[in-house]
Structures are given as structure tokens and as C-alpha cells.
Design a protein around this motif. Structure first.
Motif, PDB file in Angstrom:
ATOM      1  N   UNK B 386      41.337  18.620  39.099  1.00 33.14           N
ATOM      2  CA  UNK B 386      40.621  17.775  40.049  1.00 33.14           C
ATOM      3  C   UNK B 386      39.186  17.737  39.559  1.00 33.14           C
ATOM      4  N   UNK B 387      38.796  16.546  39.196  1.00 36.82           N
ATOM      5  CA  UNK B 387      37.513  16.337  38.537  1.00 36.82           C
ATOM      6  C   UNK B 387      36.521  15.889  39.607  1.00 36.82           C
ATOM      7  N   UNK B 388      35.553  16.740  39.882  1.00 37.28           N
ATOM      8  CA  UNK B 388      34.607  16.424  40.949  1.00 37.28           C
ATOM      9  C   UNK B 388      33.182  16.750  40.522  1.00 37.28           C
ATOM     10  N   UNK B 389      32.243  16.485  41.398  1.00 35.90           N
ATOM     11  CA  UNK B 389      30.847  16.797  41.105  1.00 35.90           C
ATOM     12  C   UNK B 389      30.119  15.588  40.568  1.00 35.90           C
ATOM     13  N   UNK B 390      29.169  15.837  39.661  1.00 34.92           N
ATOM     14  CA  UNK B 390      28.305  14.786  39.153  1.00 34.92           C
ATOM     15  C   UNK B 390      28.985  14.049  38.000  1.00 34.92           C
ATOM     16  N   UNK B 391      30.035  13.305  38.351  1.00 36.92           N
ATOM     17  CA  UNK B 391      30.784  12.560  37.363  1.00 36.92           C
ATOM     18  C   UNK B 391      31.225  11.260  38.035  1.00 36.92           C
ATOM     19  N   UNK B 392      31.240  10.194  37.244  1.00 30.74           N
ATOM     20  CA  UNK B 392      31.525   8.884  37.848  1.00 30.74           C
ATOM     21  C   UNK B 392      32.914   8.813  38.467  1.00 30.74           C
ATOM     22  N   UNK B 393      33.944   9.107  37.654  1.00 30.01           N
ATOM     23  CA  UNK B 393      35.322   8.914  38.112  1.00 30.01           C
ATOM     24  C   UNK B 393      35.881  10.209  38.712  1.00 30.01           C
ATOM     25  N   UNK B 394      35.466  10.518  39.910  1.00 28.68           N
ATOM     26  CA  UNK B 394      36.057  11.702  40.520  1.00 28.68           C
ATOM     27  C   UNK B 394      37.509  11.384  40.854  1.00 28.68           C
ATOM     28  N   UNK B 406      34.679  17.478  26.633  1.00 25.84           N
ATOM     29  CA  UNK B 406      33.924  16.238  26.497  1.00 25.84           C
ATOM     30  C   UNK B 406      34.799  15.023  26.815  1.00 25.84           C
ATOM     31  N   UNK B 407      36.028  15.021  26.283  1.00 29.16           N
ATOM     32  CA  UNK B 407      36.923  13.886  26.563  1.00 29.16           C
ATOM     33  C   UNK B 407      37.204  13.750  28.051  1.00 29.16           C
ATOM     34  N   UNK B 408      37.415  14.893  28.691  1.00 28.69           N
ATOM     35  CA  UNK B 408      37.708  14.827  30.127  1.00 28.69           C
ATOM     36  C   UNK B 408      36.504  14.288  30.890  1.00 28.69           C
ATOM     37  N   UNK B 409      35.340  14.838  30.582  1.00 29.56           N
ATOM     38  CA  UNK B 409      34.165  14.490  31.387  1.00 29.56           C
ATOM     39  C   UNK B 409      33.628  13.101  31.024  1.00 29.56           C
ATOM     40  N   UNK B 410      33.551  12.803  29.719  1.00 32.07           N
ATOM     41  CA  UNK B 410      32.941  11.537  29.335  1.00 32.07           C
ATOM     42  C   UNK B 410      33.915  10.373  29.335  1.00 32.07           C
ATOM     43  N   UNK B 411      35.129  10.589  28.786  1.00 32.77           N
ATOM     44  CA  UNK B 411      36.074   9.463  28.707  1.00 32.77           C
ATOM     45  C   UNK B 411      36.828   9.257  30.020  1.00 32.77           C
ATOM     46  N   UNK B 412      37.520  10.308  30.433  1.00 29.60           N
ATOM     47  CA  UNK B 412      38.282  10.169  31.679  1.00 29.60           C
ATOM     48  C   UNK B 412      37.319  10.079  32.868  1.00 29.60           C
ATOM     49  N   UNK B 413      36.359  10.954  32.869  1.00 33.86           N
ATOM     50  CA  UNK B 413      35.455  11.035  34.020  1.00 33.86           C
ATOM     51  C   UNK B 413      34.351   9.990  33.998  1.00 33.86           C
ATOM     52  N   UNK B 414      34.166   9.325  32.869  1.00 28.33           N
ATOM     53  CA  UNK B 414      33.149   8.282  32.803  1.00 28.33           C
ATOM     54  C   UNK B 414      31.727   8.812  32.734  1.00 28.33           C
ATOM     55  N   UNK B 415      31.592  10.121  32.489  1.00 22.95           N
ATOM     56  CA  UNK B 415      30.257  10.682  32.277  1.00 22.95           C
ATOM     57  C   UNK B 415      29.478  10.902  33.568  1.00 22.95           C
TER      58      UNK B 415
END
Lengths: 66, 628, 662
Positions: B386-394, B406-415
Motif C-alpha cells: 500500500x503506497x501512501x504518503x507524499x506520492x502522487x498515485x497513492x 525507485x520504480x515503485x515510487x517514481x514509475x508506479x507511484x508517479x513520484x
């Protein structure tokens, strides 16, 4: 021949253990104390303590019913 | 369905479902996961049905309420199948537009679609959106594709074929071996190989000649984590089939699901699914008409974080206080009711049916390491985060093991949004660790995360930007753990409390020389002498921030300064001369009326009155408020 | 299977221990001291203070474990005070000192860990009370394991953890056993005695707690009283041929397994808590069955709670040939509910059944009830009739002595047979043990002042199994000591069960004659007496106290016409085999005795000759044991206390001397 509680004569054989004697007499009560001659036998040693021929064994049942 | 189904009926049921769906022009998959429900997902579904009826389209379009789609940041979501057009952030009034323009007019509605946040380009379909492209779905294979309350839908997606094969072949030992070869490791945090655990359980059961239980841990307690909840909400049968397979393999006839009371929707779906499975003869006595019987009961947890720990969970199930015990004797030997107990978490169980359907090699082929001879050799398969916090695509994401942070946060999560920069990511729940930017290219698997002083945990991932104070973060998580420690053993009870006091002192600007050494010493003792893994891992937030962000601690202690501008006693707000336009936007929101100034002239903040709430900073459009 | 002995290394020293025993025992056994604040030798380990942490290595892997709850394993190397361990212990001791700086046990442990200052861990939670609760958990364990109540426990998570009773209120289920205070290392739990004002409450508590600790740690390997109560001996009696079956004809039955303590434990007993009949006793011998649905009688269809069954209940039923556990529970319930003594009902009914099978009575007498052995439904019907004052039940309710006299008067069958099998003495029905093979027990039953029940002397095992009291003098001594001892604690309102239904682990250090008395437990009773009254007690004093009452009771019995030799003489069923069937069922034993004791050749005798010879022998043996016992007790050969004995005991009041013998 060994004698148990000065009451039961049991034929002796090579390798006879305390546990064998207890089984033979159907002594299954939990509170018993076994002595061979004057020596006390701990419960965990019943199966590997052999009974010498001619030995006087006591199996003391601590029970008072009711 | 009220009649027990036989083995050869699975294909018929699947064909019926497909035929039924083929009668329609298409399907409207409305996300009814908890996130979208909170954003009126149920209402959207109802209006959609109403509008279709108004337009006489109810026989042409089928509305299906699904479990969590995963892209929670943009809910409520409707996906139009078979094309896969993805509509997001729908308001009730948007439904009419969707029906008239797309379904009647045949023209997809661009303004309701997802846009690339950087380029602004429109992404009509799910596969166009970067959030989805790097994901690989195993545990979440049915999310958004089925009605989670419909057993036939699950069967139509290949459900229960694994159970049929396993029961037909009737070689429980082979099932365990297959799971071991797949390399599946426990998704609940420990990463213990599931097959090895099952084998020990079965051995203990045979040696003792007693019952054995399988238990599903659905007591997801990490703040911000919702993997397990979403799996149950979107695909409850996957968990039930997984547990049934496990029960068959280890020889259990009774299973339990320990689920938090705070998950009402998941509980409702689970109960419905259990009832349907029972009615279909897939649970209870004589499964598939064979003599294999297995029943699942639900235990509802009262919400103690520590009850996620296996022995505390079992104590709680038995009606005792949820406190762990020393596990020198393992639960697989003496667990629930002192009987051998095999406990896995929701995600682990949900992975079991696809592994037994597609084979160990398929699963082992994903992820890292060569696990076919030794499951400890790597991390196979996928992992849900579960990707949350200061990231575009929670939201909820499932990615192959070994993917980089990096892939999770920047690509999937949109940075990181709002023009801020990435500072750290916290993995593994409250007792995980914080990983800095310098390690973003590290592959995500059980062993790498542990090496870095963090852990996989159950899959929580909290992204932090440069406005996060790492001392404050450590204090926050330690305080959480102080509240949630059961208090049974001394180091966890007294040690965490001491950590919290020292961290608070540092944040308040009263840090002393020697505090960092003391923090490290206490962490060491808490980590090494605590009774359970809650205490054993509790120092991670402190130790990892000390390791990667020691300078921030030192700034707090030596310079009485909070570099991120978070710790209130250490910061002050000031309005900058050239930037301030005197618009006055900050004056009204200030709760203590600390800001004064003439219109169109530079304003000032009265430091005496200022309570450092930061509202002026947030509302100023000209970056004229400075925090130091 | 007994655990294996294994060798482990502790601080470079080889130590032999039992596999899976706790490491702390091995460490203490090796003479090494470990600091701990939560370990108690009589309680299962808490593992919470973490001070006993040790470093171990197994297969090259080092780790830290707590010694109190770590089961030792093969090829294990242990360091009890490595640098790593010492570092942690120091910090843990500081944590304790910071929270509770003035508690002596903490100061002591901290000193042993090399710590005197806990200031680094001082906070607003620091409690200066020297008697503060330090959350060791002993009391919680004691409440659970000693007394099985679970009234005390911790509430509050984390740093808020504190000791409490449910809902923070004083719990009415607390029976005041004081176990918690006994094990509390700081004095945080205090007992305020305001009831009986004993002279020395601590002395009473110390000895009471010793028994409670033995119950908690030893009973599970001894009699399992806490799990099954007195019913633990159902299967024991069966195995030693002592369980009454078919009106004491036999001592065993192939169906005993259907009603033994395992069955009761698995399918029936739902309550397992102390009865509080004796404050603080943790034996919890009383069991109960909840939610039992009755099949007969006025409460048919009701779900009820049944207090029992205990051993005598089961024995009463096997005596009637009834081996259906549902019947036993129902019989138990209705006897209790109607106020009928279960032993009298069972033994009386068994007599009726034997008479029915022998044709002494018929269905014409019983109102149509086929009262054969094993007739469960008929027994219940008879009991219901008894309570309603109707039919044959009224007749059975008169008891065995009345029935015997009536049926002999009416000239039914063989009078001698009826006398022989009617198991009563002084008008009281026998309790449920077969005394046939123990001369001492025959006398223990029949000479008991209030009739043949076992709470004066139960000597079967001492006599027939252990062969501890072979001579008449030995038997007389036992028939002197045990009735006085048992009368003594009965007089003080103390129960027999904590005397000898659990034995101290080292009771076997005494020679059997002494061991049978369980000297340490006898001493407990003396200490209870001393703690209450302030007067020191020993065996001699105790016997003197008791003898005064026992002789007084006997004189009362004389007054009412029951205190004579004739009334101390049992029916022959109690001494030997009455019927041919009975003789043949144990022919090997009886033939053997004719051969070895009387020097006869049974091969050359008819069955009638053998029975008659055995009877003559056994009856004369019984007379001899009575002679010896009367002499030891200071009674005349007619069983009446002598004037000299009364003078000796200081109860030579004129009214009593008038009843006494010369």
C-alpha cells in the motif's frame, strides 16, 4: 526368583526390569515408590533398571482412599 | 447457488458466466473497495443502474461492483469493459455524462479520464497509466474483474480448479512440496517459507496424533496499510480456497480467520463468501463430494496491533489477553488450543491457488533468487504494497519481487508531488525502517530490506518528502509502539517508553549530549532482549534514521534547529519582504491573529502569538512565508 | 516416554540435564546464580523480566534466550554472563531501578548486575514506594495455577500495564486463598485478616501455600485430582480388583472403561474450580457437569448442573452393575436433589438387585420393576418412587438392615444368605470399596464408630498391596493411629484430601511405614493448629486430643446400643466369597490361600468344603484382629472403652464411667 512386598514371588529372568515387574503385577498407580533392597529407584529409571535375582523389591503404594 | 457443485461442474459454471456476460454489449466495473466507497462508490453504482434504466440500456450494459481497483488516489473509479476505458474521480453528476456520451453516443468522455500529471496527456485505458504498467497481479489477479460476492465469477476466472486437482490427486505431501519449491515466503512480515511451515505443522500433527488448525491472519494493524483488507474485499474466495488447499495439505479440518473489527466491509464480504462456499459444498463436510471436510470460522480482533503477532493472535482467539508468549516452542507444534497451528496472512493464502494452478516453477520464475531447492535463497513471486504518503498515485500496487524502490515510487507511484523532493521511504509498518534516496535503486525483497535495517513487513510503504523531520518520524513511530506494546516484557515496556521520552526531548529542543548513545544502547537492548518481534523490531525507526539521518538528530541537539522545519519548539515563521504582496490571504486563517499588515504591504508575524501551525505557509501562493 | 538425558555446556562446564527441561534449572543446578525478577520455582515461567537472558550457541549459531523458559536442546553451549549478556542485564536493571528505585528485590538484583543508579530511566512514572508492584506476574500465575481462578491479571497496554481484578473492582470470586500475597516479591499485595484472628496467619499461609505449590506442580503427575477429582481412582480400583461390582461380589468389570475418569474428563466435567469448602485449598477436587439434560423424573427435559460425580458415585453405580455414564450423572443429580445419600442408595439398591436375581424377591414385590444388575431405568424409577413416598421405593428407602430383617422375618429364601450379602454394619450401608482381601480394612470399616465408611481408616493398599502391616499388632496399630488422626482433622474442620492425595516430591525419603503417614503433610496440619491457636502440637498431643473425642463417640454408640463387638462384626460378603460364583471367579487366589496359609490341598476338596474352610479361617482371623485392635485402643473385648482408658484420657466423668467397661 524375586520377592515383591514380601508377598509375591516372581520368576527371575535375564534382563528383568523394574517396569517389567510393575507390568506383571499390574501396578499402575501413580503414587508408588519402588525400592530394590535398600535402594530407591526413580520413576524415570524404571524401564532401564534391572532387578537382580533373589532381590527383595518393594512397591509402596501411597493410597488412603475415600 | 444452493446445491453442492461437483468437480466437473466448474467449466459449466464458467461457461454460464461467460455466456451471461456475452449477452451484454459490455460491463461497467464500479470500484466498491473501501476507499471508493468512502468517495460515494455505492451511490455511483446505484445512479449508474438508474441511468441505464432511464435510457433503456439495462439489458445492454451490466453494472458490476468490484473490490478495490488499487488506484485509490483517483476514486471513485468506473472501468468500461471490454475496451478498458478508465474513468476516475467521478461525481454523481458525471454519471449522466458517461451514459449519454459514451454508452449512448459511443464517444468516450475525455474529461473524466486520467491525465499524465507531467505532460497532461490523456490516458484513456488502464494500460496507458504508469500506475498500472509495472504491476504484476497474482494475489490481486481478480481485482476489479469480478464481483467479489459472486462465487460463479470467481470460478469463471479459474477459481477452484487448483482445489479440484489437489483433492483428485490426493497427495498432500506433494502439495506441500510444490509450495516449498515455489519459494512462497510469508507475506505477513516474517518471510518464513510457507511450505517449510506447512511441512513442520503436518509433521507435528502426525507425531502427536492430534488435530491441526490453519489460521489466516487478517489483523492488519500497520498505520496506512490496507493490502489484506483490499484482497478480502476484492477476492475473498482466493483466501478461502487458499486456506482450503492449505488445510488439505497439512491435514486440518478446521480453520480460522482472525480479522479486525475495523474492517466491516471485508467482514461482510468474507461472511457472504463463506456462506456461498458452504452452500456450494466447497466448505464444510464432504468438499466436492469427497470425504475431505474443512470449516472456517471467523474471529474478530478488537484492534490491538500486537494481536498481529502470531502467539498473541492465538491467545486472543482463545479468549485470553492478546499477549505474545516466548516462541522457543513454535506455533506449528503448540499453537491455538495447544495444537499444531499453521498461520499465514491473507496475501500468502491468496497466493496459494494460483501457485497450485500454474505450478511452482511459474511462481518461482517471478522475483529474485533461485528458490527451487531452497526457499530461503531468494524472494519469489510478487508483493502487494500500500503506497501512501507524499506520492502522487497513492493506492494498492502489486509488483514483482526485486523491483527497485525507485520504480515503485517514481514509475508506479508517479513520484513526489507539489514540486517537493524525495527524502525517505518507510517500509514494513511502524517498526520498519526509513530508507534514504541513496538506496532507492535497491531491489525490494525480504533480505535486502532487512539488510538495510528495515523490513518487508506486511507491505506498508510510506513516502516522505523533504518537509519531513526524521527525528519527528522516529518519535511518531516509537510513540505508536509505546501505545501498542502489550507491556508484558520489561525492555519493550520500559525501553520504548524511555526512547519516546528521549526523542520527545530532542524534538522539543532539550536534547543533551549523550542522548544519541543512550538511544542506541536502549535500541540494542530492546531489539535483542524483547520477548516478541514487536519489541525485536521496534527500534528500527530509530536505528535506521540514526544511521541515515544522523545529522538531523545532531542539528536538533547541538544547534537546537529542525532542518525540515517541523518540530514546533525549534522553528519560527517569518514573512519575506520582497515576496509578500500584502494580499492578506494569510491573515484570516491564522488561528491566533498573529499576522498583521496593511493591504498591499509586507505583513509581519507576531512571534509571541504564533503557534507555528503552518497555515500561513500553506496558504501563501507567493512562497513569502519562510520557516526556519 | 521419559525425556532423554543430554549433555550441554554451561560456562565451559559439562552438565547433564533432561532434554526440554528449562535452561534455568540446569544453570541453577550447576551452581550458577542468575538474576531474575519474574521466575518462581513453583510457577510456570513468565519470561517477562528478561534478566535471566543467556547467550547460547547451537550448530554454530549464537543467539540470546531467556533461561527461565528456554527448553534445553542437544549440543548446546551456554554462556550465562558474556559481555553481551551483561550489557543488556545492566540496562534492564537500570530500567527497573528508574521505575521502582526503592523496591528491595530490585535494588538487590541491580546490585548483582553491577548497577546502583537508574536515574537515566527516571520519569514521572517513577514510583518511590518500596512495596510497589513490579509487574513480575507471580500473583497472576499463582491465581491461575495454584487456585485456578484467574481473578488477578494485568490490564492496560504498554507502559500503562497494571495489576487488577476484572473491571477494577474487588472480585467476589476471590476466595481469599492468599496465594498472590504469598508469591509477591515486594509486598505489594497484603492480606488483611479480619475474620478468625489467627495467632500467626503467616504460619498458616506458609504451610497452606506449600500444599498449593505441590498441587500446581505435582498433581498432574500424581492423582490428577484437579482434573478429575476423586474419580481418578475409578480405574485404579478396577485394576487392583477393589471396585465394587454387583453388590461387592467382584472387584473388576470389563465395562469400567465406559465410566472411568477419562470419560468423565472428556465428556462430562465442565467445572474445574476450587469449591472453597476449605478457604485457600487449590485441590479443586469437586467437579461439576453443566447443561446436563435429564431423561427422567420431575425435571425431565431440564438442563441442569450436576455437582459430581465423584469416586463413590461411580462406585455406587458399578456396584449396581450400571456402566452408563449418563445414568451415573442422572442418578447423581436425583440423589442430591432428593437428599438421598448416594452410597446408601447404591449399596442398598445393589443388595436389592442381588436379592431379586437370587429370587428372594420378585416383580410382585417390586411393583413390576425388573431390578436386575444393570437395570438403570428401574433404579431411577425406584429412586423417584422413594422421593414420592410410593411403591417399592418406600421399602428400599428403609435401608439394608430393615430390608434384611423384614425379608428374613417373612421367611424369604435362605436367611444366612440374606445376612451375608446385606452390606451394612450398625445399620449403615458400606461405602464403595471391596474389603475382602484386606483384613485391616474389614476392621477399618466394621469397627468405625458410625458404621462402615472409610473416613476412619482406609488401609487396603497398606495392608493387601504393600504388605506393610502383616501382623495383628501392626494392623491394630494402624487401626489405632489412622482413626484418631482422621478424627482429629475432621474435628478441626480440615479436609483429608490435602493430606495424602498429593505427596511431596521427596516423601519417598521416609521408610514406608512413616511415608504412609506423609509426615510433612501431617506437620502442615499441626502448623495450621499452631498458627490458629498459638499452641504447639506433635503426634502424641494430637493423638491424645483425638482419642478423647473418639472414645466419647464410642461411648455414645454404646449408649445407643451400637458400640459392641457384635455390632463391629461385618456381613461375610465383606470378609470373603459368599457364593459359589464368587469363589470360582477368584478360585486361583482362594485355592492358593488354602494351600499356602492353611497347608491344605484344594485339589482334594469339594467346592463346598473349600468355601466352608475359607470362611471359618477368615472369620476367625477377623475375630483376632478385633481382639488386637480393642486391646490397642484400651477397650474391653466387647469393644467398650475401659474405665482406665477414660481416666488416662481425663474424661472420667461419672456419666461416662457408667457406660464404660471395667
Amino acid at each position: 526368583m524375586i520377592r515383591v512386598n514380601n508377598l509375591h514371588d516372581i520368576p527371575w529372568r535375564e534382563g528383568l526390569t523394574v517396569q517389567d515387574v510393575l507390568d506383571h503385577l499390574k501396578y499402575s498407580y501413580a503414587l508408588i515408590t519402588v525400592t530394590l533392597g535398600d535402594e530407591l529407584v526413580e520413576p524415570e529409571r524404571y524401564a532401564d533398571t534391572s532387578v537382580p535375582d533373589g532381590c527383595a523389591m518393594t512397591v509402596f503404594h501411597l493410597a488412603h482412599g475415600g | 447457488m444452493t446445491n453442492p457443485i461437483s468437480m466437473n461442474q466448474l467449466e459449466t459454471i464458467a461457461a454460464d458466466v461467460h455466456a451471461e456476460q456475452a449477452k451484454y454489449r459490455g460491463m461497467l466495473m464500479v470500484c466498491n473497495g473501501t476507499g471508493c466507497v468512502a468517495a460515494k462508490g455505492f451511490e455511483i453504482k446505484k445512479i449508474l443502474n438508474d441511468k441505464l434504466a432511464e435510457h433503456g440500456l439495462q439489458d445492454q450494459w451490466l453494472v458490476v461492483g468490484t473490490g478495490c481497483n488499487g488506484f485509490c488516489a483517483v476514486g471513485p473509479i468506473v472501468v468500461v469493459q471490454p475496451e478498458g476505458i478508465f474513468y476516475q474521480k467521478l461525481k454523481e453528476k458525471d454519471v449522466e455524462t458517461l451514459v449519454t456520451e459514451h454508452l449512448v453516443g459511443g464517444k468516450p468522455v475525455e474529461k473524466l479520464m486520467h491525465k499524465n500529471p507531467v505532460t497532461g496527456a490523456i490516458n484513456p485505458k488502464m494500460e496507458d497509466i504508469s500506475f498500472f504498467t509495472k504491476q504484476q497481479l497474482v494475489a490481486l489477479r481478480n481485482k476489479g474483474l469480478i464481483d467479489p460476492e459472486n462465487l460463479d465469477h470467481y470460478i469463471a476466472r479459474g477459481g477452484y480448479t487448483a482445489l479440484r486437482r489437489v483433492i483428485t490427486e490426493n497427495r498432500p505431501g506433494d502439495v506441500i512440496a510444490e509450495i516449498t519449491r515455489s519459494g512462497l515466503r510469508g507475506r505477513g512480515g516474517g518471510g518464513f517459507p510457507a511450505g517449510v511451515k506447512w511441512a513442520s505443522g503436518r509433521k507435528a500433527m502426525e507425531r502427536r496424533g492430534c488435530e491441526i488448525y490453519v489460521v489466516c491472519n487478517a489483523d492488519e494493524g500497520d498505520p496506512g496499510a490496507f493490502m489484506d483488507r483490499s484482497i478480502i474485499e476484492s477476492d475473498p474466495y482466493a483466501v478461502i480456497e487458499g486456506m482450503t488447499l492449505g488445510a488439505f495439505a497439512v491435514g486440518a479440518s478446521e480453520g480460522f480467520i482472525y480479522i479486525r473489527k475495523e474492517y466491516p466491509l471485508a467482514l461482510v464480504r468474507l461472511n457472504k463468501a463463506l456462506d456461498a462456499a458452504r452452500a456450494a459444498g466447497l466448505l464444510g463436510g464432504g468438499i466436492f463430494g469427497t470425504d475431505f471436510s474443512f470449516e472456517i470460522r471467523i474471529h474478530r480482533g478488537a484492534g490491538a496491533f500486537v494481536c498481529g503477532e502470531s502467539s498473541a493472535l492465538m491467545a486472543s482467539m482463545a479468549g485470553r489477553a492478546g499477549e505474545p508468549r516466548a516462541k522457543y516452542v513454535h506455533n506449528v507444534e503448540y499453537g491455538f488450543r495447544d495444537k499444531p497451528t499453521v498461520l499465514n496472512n491473507v496475501e500468502t493464502w491468496a497466493n496459494v491457488p494460483p501457485i497450485l494452478e500454474k505450478g511452482a516453477a511459474w511462481f518461482a520464475g517471478m522475483g529474485t533468487g533461485d528458490v527451487k531447492d531452497n526457499p530461503w535463497n531468494g524472494s519469489s513471486g510478487t508483493k502487494v504494497f500500500s503506497l501512501v504518503g507524499k506520492v502522487r498515485n497513492t493506492g494498492l500496487v502489486e509488483v514483482p519481487m526485486g523491483i527497485t524502490l525507485r520504480e515503485i515510487i517514481e514509475d508506479v507511484g508517479g513520484g513526489v508531488p507539489d514540486g517537493r523532493t524525495f527524502k525517505a521511504v518507510q517500509t514494513g509498518g511502524p517498526s520498519g525502517g526509513c530508507i534514504p534516496a541513496s538506496h532507492l535503486d535497491m531491489p525490494v525483497d525480504f533480505d535486502s530490506l532487512t539488510e538495510l535495517g528495515s523490513m518487508m513487513g506486511s507491505g506498508g510503504m510510506i513516502v516522505m518528502d523533504d518537509r519531513t523531520c526524521m527525528v519527528d518520524v522516529a518519535r511518531y513511530f516509537v510513540d505508536f509502539l509505546v501505545d501498542e506494546s502489550c507491556g508484558k516484557c520489561t525492555p519493550c515496556r520500559e525501553g520504548l517508553f524511555a526512547l519516546s521520552r528521549i526523542l520527545r526531548r530532542i524534538c522539543d529542543g532539550h536534547g543533551e549530549e549523550g542522548d544519541l548513545d543512550m538511544l542506541e544502547a536502549i535500541c540494542d537492548t530492546v531489539r535483542e532482549t524483547s520477548l516478541c518481534q514487536l519489541g525485536g523490531s521496534a527500534p528500527n525507526p530509530v536505528l535506521s534514521t540514526l544511521k541515515f539521518f544522523r545529522d538531523e538528530y545532531e542539528a536538533h541537539i547541538h544547534e537546537k534547529r529542525c532542518p525540515a522545519g517541523v518540530c514546533k519548539p525549534l522553528i519560527s515563521y517569518r514573512i519575506l519582504e520582497p515576496e509578500c504582496t500584502g494580499c492578506g490571504a494569510c491573515v484570516k486563517p491564522c488561528p491566533t491573529a498573529a499576522i498583521t499588515g496593511e493591504k498591499k504591504k509586507t505583513h509581519t508575524i507576531d512571534a509571541e502569538k504564533c503557534i507555528r501551525c503552518g497555515i500561513c505557509f500553506e496558504v501563501c501562493k507567493f512562497h513569502a512565508v519562510e520557516v526556519k | 516416554m521419559a525425556p532423554e538425558k543430554i549433555d550441554i555446556t554451561i560456562n565451559d562446564k559439562k552438565v547433564t540435564v533432561l532434554e526440554d527441561s528449562m535452561l534455568i534449572k540446569a544453570v541453577i543446578g550447576a551452581g550458577i546464580a542468575l538474576p531474575t525478577l519474574c521466575y518462581h520455582k513453583d510457577l510456570t515461567p513468565n519470561g517477562t523480566c528478561r534478566l535471566c537472558v543467556c547467550e547460547i550457541e547451537i550448530k554454530g549459531k549464537k543467539r540470546l534466550v531467556t533461561a527461565c523458559n528456554y527448553p534445553v536442546r542437544q549440543e548446546m553451549t551456554v554462556w550465562t554472563s558474556s559481555e553481551r549478556v551483561q550489557k543488556h542485564r545492566k540496562l534492564l536493571a537500570q530500567m527497573y531501578l528508574g521505575r521502582w528505585p526503592n523496591v528491595p528485590v530490585i535494588q538487590d538484583v541491580a546490585r548483582r548486575c553491577g548497577v546502583t543508579d537508574g536515574a537515566a530511566f527516571a520519569s514521572d512514572l517513577t514510583d518511590p514506594n518500596p512495596k510497589a508492584c513490579i509487574l513480575c506476574g507471580h500473583c497472576v500465575k499463582a491465581c491461575d495455577e495454584f487456585i485456578q481462578e484467574r481473578i488477578l491479571d494485568f490490564a492496560g497496554r504498554g507502559i500503562l500495564r497494571h495489576l487488577t481484578m476484572p473491571f477494577g473492582e474487588s472480585d467476589p470470586h476471590c476466595i481469599g486463598c492468599t496465594s498472590c500475597a504469598h508469591v509477591c516479591p515486594t509486598g505489594a499485595i497484603q492480606i488483611i485478616d479480619d475474620t478468625n484472628h489467627p495467632v500467626d496467619p503467616d504460619m498458616i499461609r506458609r504451610h497452606g501455600m506449600k500444599v498449593n505449590a505441590e498441587m500446581a506442580t505435582l498433581d498432574k503427575n500424581q492423582c490428577c485430582m484437579r482434573e478429575v477429582g476423586t474419580a481418578n481412582i475409578v480405574e485404579v480400583m478396577d485394576r487392583y480388583d477393589l471396585l465394587p461390582v454387583h453388590n461387592y461380589k467382584f472387584g473388576q468389570h470389563p465395562d469400567t472403561y465406559k465410566v472411568d475418569s477419562q470419560v468423565l474428563r472428556k465428556k462430562y466435567f465442565t467445572q474445574n474450580n476450587p469449591d472453597a469448602c476449605w478457604f485457600g485449598c487449590s485441590m479443586s477436587c469437586a467437579k461439576a457437569v453443566d447443561g446436563f439434560e435429564l431423561k427422567t423424573g420431575p425435571y425431565k427435559g431440564h438442563r441442569v448442573t450436576v455437582d459430581g460425580p465423584e469416586y463413590e458415585t461411580v462406585g455406587a453405580c458399578t456396584n449396581m452393575g450400571c456402566f452408563d455414564p449418563d445414568f451415573i450423572v442422572e442418578f447423581n443429580f436425583y440423589c442430591d436433589t432428593y437428599g438421598i445419600d448416594i452410597i446408601s442408595a447404591g449399596t442398598g439398591m445393589a443388595f436389592v438387585m442381588e436379592c431379586f436375581e437370587a429370587g428372594v424377591i420378585t416383580t410382585a414385590d417390586t411393583g413390576g420393576l425388573e431390578l436386575r444388575f444393570g437395570a438403570c431405568d428401574e433404579v431411577l424409577e425406584c429412586i423417584h418412587q422413594m422421593s414420592r413416598g410410593e411403591g417399592f421405593g418406600v421399602e428400599v428407602g428403609q435401608g439394608v438392615r430393615q430390608l434384611k430383617e423384614k425379608w428374613i422375618r417373612e421367611g424369604r429364601g435362605d436367611a444366612q444368605f440374606i445376612r451375608d450379602i446385606g452390606m451394612e454394619v450398625k445399620g449403615l450401608e458400606y461405602s464403595e470399596y471391596v474389603p475382602k482381601e484386606s483384613l485391616a480394612q474389614q476392621a477399618g470399616y466394621a469397627m468405625a464408630v458410625k458404621g462402615p465408611q472409610h473416613d476412619e481408616a482406609w488401609l487396603i493398599f497398606m495392608d493387601m498391596v504393600n504388605n506393610q502391616i502383616p501382623s495383628f499388632e501392626d494392623k491394630a496399630e494402624a487401626l489405632y493411629y489412622f482413626p484418631l488422626w482422621r478424627t482429629w482433622f475432621g474435628l478441626h474442620g480440615l479436609c483429608k484430601i490435602v493430606w495424602n492425595d498429593v505427596a511431596p516430591a521427596d516423601n519417598k525419603k521416609y521408610a514406608p511405614q512413616q511415608a504412609a503417614k506423609i509426615p510433612e503433610h501431617v506437620d502442615n496440619y499441626f502448623k495450621f493448629f499452631e498458627g490458629m491457636t498459638g499452641e504447639k502440637l506433635d503426634e502424641e498431643k494430637m493423638l491424645a486430643q483425638s482419642a478423647r473425642v473418639h472414645n466419647l463417640q464410642r461411648l455414645m454408640s454404646v449408649l445407643f446400643g451400637f458400640g459392641t463387638r457384635a455390632e463391629d462384626t461385618p456381613p461375610y460378603r465383606s470378609l470373603g466369597p459368599v457364593t459359589e460364583e464368587e469363589y470360582l471367579s477368584r478360585a486361583e487366589r482362594y485355592d492358593g490361600q488354602l494351600r499356602s496359609v492353611l497347608g491344605l490341598d484344594p485339589e482334594k476338596m469339594t467346592l463346598d468344603e473349600k468355601r466352608a474352610t475359607l470362611r471359618t479361617h477368615r472369620e476367625s482371623q477377623y475375630q483376632k484382629v478385633m481382639d488386637a485392635a480393642y486391646a490397642r485402643r484400651g477397650w474391653s473385648q466387647n469393644g467398650i472403652p475401659t474405665k482406665a482408658r477414660l481416666r488416662e484420657l481425663g474424661i472420667d466423668l461419672p456419666e461416662l464411667l457408667a457406660l464404660a467397661a471395667d
